[in-house]
Design a protein around this motif. Sequence first.
Motif, PDB file in Angstrom:
ATOM      1  N   VAL A  52       0.847  -1.202   0.000  1.00 44.03           N
ATOM      2  CA  VAL A  52       0.000   0.000   0.000  1.00 44.03           C
ATOM      3  C   VAL A  52       0.878   1.246   0.000  1.00 44.03           C
ATOM      4  O   VAL A  52       0.629   2.193  -0.760  1.00 44.03           O
ATOM      5  N   ASP A  53       1.924   1.251   0.821  1.00 41.99           N
ATOM      6  CA  ASP A  53       2.859   2.383   0.835  1.00 41.99           C
ATOM      7  C   ASP A  53       3.499   2.579  -0.539  1.00 41.99           C
ATOM      8  O   ASP A  53       3.656   3.717  -1.005  1.00 41.99           O
ATOM      9  N   ALA A  54       3.873   1.482  -1.192  1.00 40.39           N
ATOM     10  CA  ALA A  54       4.488   1.572  -2.527  1.00 40.39           C
ATOM     11  C   ALA A  54       3.504   2.139  -3.545  1.00 40.39           C
ATOM     12  O   ALA A  54       3.881   2.958  -4.394  1.00 40.39           O
TER      13      ALA A  54
ATOM     14  N   VAL B 282      -5.733   6.743   0.643  1.00 42.18           N
ATOM     15  CA  VAL B 282      -6.509   5.515   0.870  1.00 42.18           C
ATOM     16  C   VAL B 282      -7.922   5.881   1.306  1.00 42.18           C
ATOM     17  O   VAL B 282      -8.104   6.604   2.286  1.00 42.18           O
ATOM     18  N   LEU B 283      -8.905   5.386   0.571  1.00 41.96           N
ATOM     19  CA  LEU B 283     -10.314   5.545   0.931  1.00 41.96           C
ATOM     20  C   LEU B 283     -10.814   4.322   1.701  1.00 41.96           C
ATOM     21  O   LEU B 283     -11.693   4.435   2.548  1.00 41.96           O
ATOM     22  N   GLU B 284     -10.265   3.163   1.378  1.00 38.34           N
ATOM     23  CA  GLU B 284     -10.663   1.909   2.035  1.00 38.34           C
ATOM     24  C   GLU B 284      -9.478   0.962   2.004  1.00 38.34           C
ATOM     25  O   GLU B 284      -8.781   0.868   0.995  1.00 38.34           O
ATOM     26  N   ASP B 285      -9.272   0.250   3.090  1.00 44.20           N
ATOM     27  CA  ASP B 285      -8.226  -0.762   3.157  1.00 44.20           C
ATOM     28  C   ASP B 285      -8.764  -1.900   4.016  1.00 44.20           C
ATOM     29  O   ASP B 285      -8.741  -1.827   5.241  1.00 44.20           O
ATOM     30  N   SER B 286      -9.279  -2.915   3.362  1.00 42.18           N
ATOM     31  CA  SER B 286      -9.822  -4.077   4.058  1.00 42.18           C
ATOM     32  C   SER B 286      -9.127  -5.328   3.532  1.00 42.18           C
ATOM     33  O   SER B 286      -8.318  -5.253   2.609  1.00 42.18           O
TER      34      SER B 286
ATOM     35  N   GLN C 265     -10.356  -7.589   1.736  1.00 41.45           N
ATOM     36  CA  GLN C 265     -10.797  -7.901   0.381  1.00 41.45           C
ATOM     37  C   GLN C 265     -10.383  -6.874  -0.663  1.00 41.45           C
ATOM     38  O   GLN C 265     -10.284  -7.200  -1.837  1.00 41.45           O
ATOM     39  N   ARG C 266     -10.166  -5.627  -0.254  1.00 36.79           N
ATOM     40  CA  ARG C 266      -9.898  -4.601  -1.256  1.00 36.79           C
ATOM     41  C   ARG C 266      -9.215  -3.378  -0.679  1.00 36.79           C
ATOM     42  O   ARG C 266      -9.262  -3.124   0.515  1.00 36.79           O
ATOM     43  N   ILE C 267      -8.618  -2.653  -1.605  1.00 37.25           N
ATOM     44  CA  ILE C 267      -8.018  -1.356  -1.320  1.00 37.25           C
ATOM     45  C   ILE C 267      -8.638  -0.395  -2.313  1.00 37.25           C
ATOM     46  O   ILE C 267      -8.735  -0.703  -3.507  1.00 37.25           O
ATOM     47  N   VAL C 268      -9.084   0.748  -1.840  1.00 40.25           N
ATOM     48  CA  VAL C 268      -9.623   1.775  -2.735  1.00 40.25           C
ATOM     49  C   VAL C 268      -8.795   3.036  -2.532  1.00 40.25           C
ATOM     50  O   VAL C 268      -8.660   3.526  -1.410  1.00 40.25           O
ATOM     51  N   LEU C 269      -8.225   3.499  -3.633  1.00 36.33           N
ATOM     52  CA  LEU C 269      -7.446   4.726  -3.607  1.00 36.33           C
ATOM     53  C   LEU C 269      -8.235   5.845  -4.254  1.00 36.33           C
ATOM     54  O   LEU C 269      -8.932   5.625  -5.247  1.00 36.33           O
ATOM     55  N   GLY C 270      -8.126   7.018  -3.699  1.00 33.12           N
ATOM     56  CA  GLY C 270      -8.688   8.213  -4.308  1.00 33.12           C
ATOM     57  C   GLY C 270      -7.555   9.064  -4.851  1.00 33.12           C
ATOM     58  O   GLY C 270      -6.405   8.921  -4.431  1.00 33.12           O
ATOM     59  N   ASN C 271      -7.873   9.917  -5.777  1.00 34.42           N
ATOM     60  CA  ASN C 271      -6.880  10.807  -6.367  1.00 34.42           C
ATOM     61  C   ASN C 271      -7.606  12.020  -6.918  1.00 34.42           C
ATOM     62  O   ASN C 271      -8.575  11.875  -7.661  1.00 34.42           O
ATOM     63  N   ASN C 272      -7.152  13.210  -6.547  1.00 37.76           N
ATOM     64  CA  ASN C 272      -7.825  14.404  -7.058  1.00 37.76           C
ATOM     65  C   ASN C 272      -6.944  15.247  -7.978  1.00 37.76           C
ATOM     66  O   ASN C 272      -7.299  16.361  -8.315  1.00 37.76           O
TER      67      ASN C 272
ATOM     68  N   ARG D  74     -11.116   7.092  -8.684  1.00 41.09           N
ATOM     69  CA  ARG D  74     -11.193   6.020  -7.695  1.00 41.09           C
ATOM     70  C   ARG D  74     -10.571   4.790  -8.324  1.00 41.09           C
ATOM     71  O   ARG D  74     -10.985   4.369  -9.403  1.00 41.09           O
ATOM     72  N   VAL D  75      -9.576   4.239  -7.649  1.00 39.78           N
ATOM     73  CA  VAL D  75      -8.915   3.024  -8.102  1.00 39.78           C
ATOM     74  C   VAL D  75      -9.289   1.926  -7.116  1.00 39.78           C
ATOM     75  O   VAL D  75      -8.885   1.977  -5.953  1.00 39.78           O
ATOM     76  N   VAL D  76     -10.091   0.968  -7.570  1.00 44.55           N
ATOM     77  CA  VAL D  76     -10.545  -0.132  -6.720  1.00 44.55           C
ATOM     78  C   VAL D  76      -9.674  -1.344  -7.025  1.00 44.55           C
ATOM     79  O   VAL D  76      -9.622  -1.806  -8.170  1.00 44.55           O
ATOM     80  N   ILE D  77      -8.991  -1.828  -5.998  1.00 43.10           N
ATOM     81  CA  ILE D  77      -8.108  -2.985  -6.141  1.00 43.10           C
ATOM     82  C   ILE D  77      -8.692  -4.107  -5.293  1.00 43.10           C
ATOM     83  O   ILE D  77      -8.559  -4.105  -4.064  1.00 43.10           O
ATOM     84  N   ASP D  78      -9.389  -5.043  -5.942  1.00 40.07           N
ATOM     85  CA  ASP D  78      -9.929  -6.208  -5.245  1.00 40.07           C
ATOM     86  C   ASP D  78      -8.827  -7.244  -5.120  1.00 40.07           C
ATOM     87  O   ASP D  78      -8.119  -7.539  -6.089  1.00 40.07           O
ATOM     88  N   LEU D  79      -8.682  -7.814  -3.930  1.00 39.60           N
ATOM     89  CA  LEU D  79      -7.620  -8.775  -3.659  1.00 39.60           C
ATOM     90  C   LEU D  79      -8.130 -10.203  -3.531  1.00 39.60           C
ATOM     91  O   LEU D  79      -7.339 -11.139  -3.461  1.00 39.60           O
ATOM     92  N   ASP D  80      -9.433 -10.384  -3.516  1.00 36.84           N
ATOM     93  CA  ASP D  80     -10.046 -11.706  -3.388  1.00 36.84           C
ATOM     94  C   ASP D  80     -10.580 -12.126  -4.754  1.00 36.84           C
ATOM     95  O   ASP D  80     -11.503 -11.499  -5.280  1.00 36.84           O
TER      96      ASP D  80
END
Length: 155
Positions: A55-57, A71-75, A77-84, A133-139
């Motif tokens: 996540v740091d990388a 980071v908007l969400e870090d669970s 199952q997924r990581i959601v990144l925001g960017n403006n 919004r970048v949604v990264i599903d890990l499952d």
Amino acid sequence: MDLVVTSMGSVFEDIVGSSEADGFISLVGLAVGDKIQAEYLNAKGTSQLDRAEMVDALLDMRRRIGSTSYVLEDSAQRIVLGNNRCPFGDLAKKFPSLCMLTANVCGHLAAESQGYARVDLPETIAAGASECRVVIDLDPETVGHGRRYHRRARA
């Protein structure tokens, strides 16, 4: 670097169209992801990043190219990144295939760290949203849209 990437994206979109440009830019993203992955692994002195390091990388990589990711969400199952702030500026609105470059780098880094990732871009500045919004599903069992990435076999 930004000038080279945006020029490349615009040339490919103009010549072969947006869909084919996405494919080529995906390959560029994979190559860039390999280089970035190697830099982070060398800096950490390890063969694989753990979840927090990954996540740091992701955040550091996106900061380095000029975005303001958070980071908007870090669970589990997924990581959601925001960017403006888009690193490609107004060119991304003209050539949205450029979004695939950062999406592929994120997918590659996450999959190499976690074994699997699916990246979706449900909102992008290029498409007129106020932020990305970048949604990264890990499952791999999670239902959703996006491009799938798997850890590559190691020799």
